[in-house]
Design an enzyme around this catalytic site. Sequence first.
Site, PDB file in Angstrom:
ATOM      1  CG  HIS A 451     -25.275  78.371   3.974  1.00  0.00           C
ATOM      2  ND1 HIS A 451     -24.899  77.870   2.746  1.00  0.00           N
ATOM      3  CD2 HIS A 451     -25.924  77.355   4.603  1.00  0.00           C
ATOM      4  CE1 HIS A 451     -25.302  76.620   2.631  1.00  0.00           C
ATOM      5  NE2 HIS A 451     -25.912  76.271   3.756  1.00  0.00           N
ATOM      6  CG  ASP A 455     -23.617  76.280  -1.951  1.00  0.00           C
ATOM      7  OD1 ASP A 455     -24.221  77.202  -1.369  1.00  0.00           O
ATOM      8  OD2 ASP A 455     -23.497  76.201  -3.184  1.00  0.00           O
TER       9      ASP A 455
END
Length: 480
Positions: A451, A455
Amino acid sequence: MAHASDGHSLEFKLPDLGEGLTEAEIVRWLVEVGDVVAVDQPVVEVETAKAMVEVPCPYGGVVTARFGEEGTELPVGAPLVTVAVGGTAADGPARASGTGTGTGNSTGTGEAPAAGPSAAEKKPEGSGNVLVGYGTSEAPARRRRVRPERRVATGASGRANGRVRDAGRTTGPAVPAAEPVDGPVPVISPLVRRLARQHDLDLRELAGSGPDGLILRADVEYALRAAAAQGGRTADQEAGTAGALPAAAPSDGTRVPLRGVRGAVADKLSRSRREIPDATCWVDADATELMRARTAMNAAGGPKISLVALLARICTAALARFPELNSTVDPEAREIVRLDGVHLGFAAQTDRGLVVPVVRDAHARDAESLTAEFARLTEAARAGRLTPGELTGGTFTLNNYGVFGVDGSTPIINHPEAAMLGVGRIVPKPWVHEGELAVRQVVQLSLTFDHRVCDGGTAGGFLRYVADCVEQPAVLLRTL
């Protein structure tokens, strides 16, 4: 005794075998003390946490000493052999003094032990075998190990299952000495050899249940259980005779060292879990058209195209559109490093554990080239012949866990990569196709991603593009 003629001795040390590898286990010696070796001739086969490799010696001459017995782990930089450069083997029994391994030459001077009339009659320190049968030619025959009479534990089936020492006593009926055996006993993995060594079990007394008599872990565990049961019965009988209480039952469970391939995998996955904040998204896709396209390709003649090659081609096309996922994170510099080429790793299950070979420059390969490279690396992985270079440097991993008959998974990212595509099994399922319910070939696709590099929108876009290519292979024509 082997010696150099107008030469000098050089010590060859265990070289650096790849990224992060600090030790290796000696699996099999390929030369004996007294052998004449050429430059770059392999002298020992070792297993690292990555692969099984033969180590060539950069010197030519006569081997005057070896360091470490089979099964010994050596750190990088430790001496392997000493070679009398420019020397020739002396006339007479060149190796009547043993092999110079481990304690036989602990000083590291490179000198071969002195030969004596009784050298072949006594066992080297730490050895359970008598060394006999050395030749006298320049390249003598390999040594033969002759076992003295052994005692073996016998299970309920009457099968001989090895020997375990218990305070100097042996259990079970005596059996005659077996025929001489050359070389190491074939086992499925070094873990099996180590397990037997830890329990002082003689592998040469086992009958392997694997192909061509290969000794499996189950064979060793069966032998240990049989020996323990036999030992327990003997101890109970002795205790009953002496009027003592029965011995306490041994603790449950078997301890398996996290070493070799399994240890390397454990370390890497633990690091991934600690350092990478991962997330997973998934989608079901109709793979019917992809399967039809593959069938049409293979019906047209030429080399067969594998399904994993088509999935790899889809991956490289998706990474070209979403380069954030072909990257790595430099935490010290606090930078995301986007990589130019795609070096595609793929998970391969072998008898030695899970390995991840890497297809170099996958983005520049077509389906035929990818199929051939997947086949080559898979065969090398199963044979334990992968080099450290073929196991490192990946930038993205394709994990086809569908071969295990499962639909989905949330795998751990292969550090230091940023993402992994998972592919489940392709099975017939009810599916709404063109407004009607039909039976279609359905697959679940998952993307586990770091992450920090992107995104959910980017990850979802990547996975949706992969699913679109699976459902409509013609989409790939835009990127060819």
